[in-house]
Motif scaffolding. Structure first.
Motif, PDB file in Angstrom:
ATOM      1  N   THR A 336       0.816  -1.213   0.000  1.00  0.00           N
ATOM      2  CA  THR A 336       0.000   0.000   0.000  1.00  0.00           C
ATOM      3  C   THR A 336       0.851   1.265   0.000  1.00  0.00           C
ATOM      4  O   THR A 336       0.314   2.362  -0.034  1.00  0.00           O
ATOM      5  N   SER A 337       2.185   1.091   0.056  1.00  0.00           N
ATOM      6  CA  SER A 337       3.079   2.242  -0.037  1.00  0.00           C
ATOM      7  C   SER A 337       4.396   1.793  -0.653  1.00  0.00           C
ATOM      8  O   SER A 337       4.807   0.632  -0.487  1.00  0.00           O
ATOM      9  N   THR A 412       6.494  13.348  -2.351  1.00  0.00           N
ATOM     10  CA  THR A 412       5.408  12.384  -2.158  1.00  0.00           C
ATOM     11  C   THR A 412       4.491  12.376  -3.373  1.00  0.00           C
ATOM     12  O   THR A 412       4.437  13.349  -4.138  1.00  0.00           O
ATOM     13  N   LYS A 414       1.009   9.757  -5.258  1.00  0.00           N
ATOM     14  CA  LYS A 414       0.061   8.651  -5.116  1.00  0.00           C
ATOM     15  C   LYS A 414      -0.106   7.929  -6.435  1.00  0.00           C
ATOM     16  O   LYS A 414      -0.132   8.559  -7.500  1.00  0.00           O
ATOM     17  N   THR A 416      -3.048   5.938  -8.075  1.00  0.00           N
ATOM     18  CA  THR A 416      -4.493   5.870  -7.823  1.00  0.00           C
ATOM     19  C   THR A 416      -5.183   5.005  -8.864  1.00  0.00           C
ATOM     20  O   THR A 416      -5.025   5.224 -10.071  1.00  0.00           O
ATOM     21  N   THR A 427      -5.588   3.619  -3.380  1.00  0.00           N
ATOM     22  CA  THR A 427      -4.384   4.423  -3.544  1.00  0.00           C
ATOM     23  C   THR A 427      -3.183   3.739  -2.911  1.00  0.00           C
ATOM     24  O   THR A 427      -3.314   2.987  -1.936  1.00  0.00           O
ATOM     25  N   SER A 429       0.568   5.073  -1.532  1.00  0.00           N
ATOM     26  CA  SER A 429       1.368   6.265  -1.269  1.00  0.00           C
ATOM     27  C   SER A 429       2.792   6.049  -1.756  1.00  0.00           C
ATOM     28  O   SER A 429       3.351   4.953  -1.642  1.00  0.00           O
ATOM     29  N   THR A 431       6.809   7.684  -1.797  1.00  0.00           N
ATOM     30  CA  THR A 431       7.758   8.621  -1.195  1.00  0.00           C
ATOM     31  C   THR A 431       9.145   8.370  -1.755  1.00  0.00           C
ATOM     32  O   THR A 431       9.504   7.230  -2.101  1.00  0.00           O
TER      33      THR A 431
END
Length: 655
Positions: A336-337, A412, A414, A416, A427, A429, A431
């Motif tokens: 998820t990131s 940062t 996203k 999506t 979404t 994330s 970084t």
């Protein structure tokens, strides 16, 4: 009319009296007991040539004169007089009497026969018909009351009150009762249908009225009451398309006192039944049966349907409403990131991949798949949709273009996904840290001139140096050149290019504590050439922004239970501490153990470690101890891929 010929009294021989009606009888119609009839007339006529004396006119029995124009009258020749007779029965039945006339005629007295019948009028009723409407079979209705009124002036004797059919009487105050003149009595009627359908009956009252029986008609409909249900509506909420829901159970109860015959249980729409114990079943009085309902949406959105139960109740169909919403299960993304670490400006990070999983039994359709910030999608197997129970992947890179912070700029973004899942947006994330300036070209040099090698002399450095490299080179048709690591101010090695040379480094290293660098050339020792550089841009990464480099230092020691900060022994250890992960990464050791060194991050991102001192154990004049020697050397550390670091030594002067 009264008719007859009067007889003159003996003292009046030859005188006559004519009476009308000639039949010499009066007959009265049925007359309610105690009431007076209308009058009937009797006419007396004098047919003589001389006057005729009428003495008396007298009725008997239940008869009387309502008017008398004859008594004591002297009738002139051809004259007449009239008397009116009325009937007032004193009781029921045939009543008789005589009207007696006395006069001067030879036939006096004359008589007229009087007859009539005394009767009782039939009673009146508050209703001549009762309708009970629908009534469950074998269930007594509420009683409906009939009031009987005696309209006569004498008591009415009620003999019986008899019901028929599916009707009964209750609270009967009329049967075998003498109802006073103008009085009343009552009785209730109850309808208890023995079967379904239209039912009729009567109440027959018998009394002593002139019409001795009176009939009240009755009607009603026997029915089976419709069953009751534990729920008249079922809501299934959200349910994945093409996935059957858990069954919800409906209980049917027969409230009737007779069995209920259930013919069918029929669902509609996206709904089905299961475990149906009702269809084609005879449900006992007060008994139950059940059926389950399952919702399997065929598409997304609101879905409705019904369950229709058919039976032999008075209302033979009952409807249960159904509703639910078909959905596509929200897909999941993993991870998820994404963290891309530290990436130099105007370079592209290695791609990282996100996997989207569609657990639905139908295809998941995408409206869009986008990224924000300095990130780019480099691969996408999701395209416009992903089949049922399948996965797809999207790869993303970090492409920083600016760095506004000396220690690096955190960027940062996203990734999506917009689709037709229950939750329409997922979404991930993103970084990464952008650092440094755009990389400069790193030239690749290729020798293009012809070089001629000539012998050179052996040279000796006079300065003190660390470990040196000693290379042996042999000139052949293709010359082999070596790196020469020499830290002297006076020694030089020159060569005159005479051959076309390709340089291959084949150093042999021998480390000595205090060495005099020596370069020995056999044949052609060193090739000096003029190069034409070809520049290739490469990334020159530096220490990750915010990280701390620990290099060298004192190894410390233990004295009894105490840990001392110094031992006068220098270390070659080095580590990187990353505050964002709160973790140390062990690096390759320093080329030289040192402490108290100076360090600085260079513009090219490398870290220069210079000077300091090296402390080691030794013996001095037969006495053991430690001695620290000042260092005139330097080393470079360069960040490697993935945040790991490797070391790259260089002379301080070269740095």
């Amino acid at each position: 009319m009264l008719a007859g010929i009067g007889t003159a009294p003996a003292h009046a021989a030859g005188l006559k009296l004519t009476i009308s009606p000639l039949s010499l009888s009066l007959s009265f119609a049925n007359q309610e007991v105690g009431t007076t009839s209308t009058a009937k007339n009797v006419t007396l006529t004098n047919p003589n040539a001389s006057a005729l004396q009428i003495n008396t006119v007298t009725p008997s029995g239940d008869f009387s004169l309502s008017s008398d124009g004859c008594t004591g009258t002297l009738l002139a020749p051809a004259a007449n007089c009239i008397v009116s007779v009325v009937f007032t029965p004193s009781q029921i039945g045939t009543r008789t009497g005589v009207l007696t006339i006395t006069d001067a005629a030879a036939t006096s007295p004359q008589t007229v026969t009087l007859t009539g019948t005394g009767i009782l009028l039939k009673p009146t009723y508050s209703a001549a018909h009762l309708s009970f409407g629908n009534q469950p079979v074998d269930v007594p209705s509420a009683a409906k009351t009939i009031t009987l009124t005696n309209p006569n002036l004498v008591p009415l004797s009620v003999t019986s009150v008899v019901p028929s059919g599916d009707f009964t009487t209750t609270n009967d105050t009329c049967r075998a009762t003498l109802v006073a003149p103008g009085g009343t009595c009552t009785f209730g009627v109850i309808f208890t249908p023995s079967t379904t359908g239209s039912r009729t009956g009567t109440i027959v009252v018998t009394d002593n009225a002139y019409i001795p029986t009176q009939t009240i008609t009755l009607s009603g409909v026997g029915i089976i009451v419709k069953p009751t249900y534990s729920a008249t509506h079922l809501s299934f909420g959200n349910q994945p398309v093409d996935v059957p829901s858990a069954a919800q159970t409906i209980t049917l109860t027969n409230p009737s006192l007779i069995s209920l015959s259930v013919t069918s249980v029929v669902p509609s729409g996206d709904f089905t039944t299961t475990n149906d114990t009702c269809r084609a079943t005879l449900v006992a009085p007060g008994g139950t049966c059940t059926f389950g309902v399952i919702f399997t949406p065929s598409t997304t959105g609101s879905r409705t349907g019904t369950i229709i139960v058919t039976d032999n109740a008075y209302i033979p169909t009952q409807t249960i409403t159904l509703s639910g919403v078909g959905i596509i299960v929200t897909p999941t993304v993993s991870p998820t990131s994404l963290s891309f670490g530290r990436v130099q400006v105007d370079t592209i990070s290695p791609p990282q991949t996100v996997t989207l999983s569609n657990s639905s039994l139908v295809t998941l359709t995408f409206t869009s798949i986008t990224v924000s910030g300095p990130y780019a999608i480099t691969a996408n197997t999701c395209d416009s949709s992903v089949p049922a129970s399948s996965t797809c992947q999207v790869s993303v890179t970090f492409n920083p273009t600016t760095d506004s912070n000396r220690s690096g700029t955190t960027e940062t973004g996203k990734l999506t996904f917009v689709d037709n899942g229950q939750m329409t947006t997922q979404t991930v994330s993103l970084t990464g840290i952008a650092f440094g300036t755009p990389p400069s070209p790193t030239p690749t040099q290729t020798a293009t001139q012809t070089a001629t090698a000539t012998p050179t002399a052996t040279e000796t450095a006079t300065a003190t140096a660390t470990a040196t490299q000693t290379a042996t080179q042999t000139a052949t048709q293709t010359a082999t050149a070596t790196e020469t690591a020499t830290a002297t101010e006076t020694a030089t090695a020159t060569a005159t290019p005479t051959l076309t040379a390709t340089a291959t480094a084949t150093p042999t290293l021998t480390a000595t504590p205090t060495a005099t660098p020596t370069v020995t050339a056999t044949a052609t020792a060193t090739a000096t050439a003029t190069m034409t550089p070809t520049a290739t841009a490469t990334s020159t990464p530096g220490v990750e922004a915010g990280s701390i480099l620990f290099a060298g230092g004192d190894v410390g020691q233990t004295l009894g239970p105490y840990h001392l900060a110094t031992s006068m022994l220098s270390s070659t250890a080095s580590q990187i501490y990353n505050p964002s992960t709160n973790a140390f990464t062990v690096l390759s050791g320093l080329n030289k153990d040192r402490e108290s060194a100076a360090s600085v991050v260079l513009p090219n991102g490398k870290t220069l470690i210079a000077g300091g001192e090296s402390c080691a154990a030794g013996t001095f004049g037969g006495v053991s101890g430690n001695m620290c020697t000042a260092l005139q050397t330097a080393e470079l550390y360069t960040e490697g891929a993935g945040g790991e670091h490797s070391r790259s030594p260089a002379a301080a002067a070269a740095a």
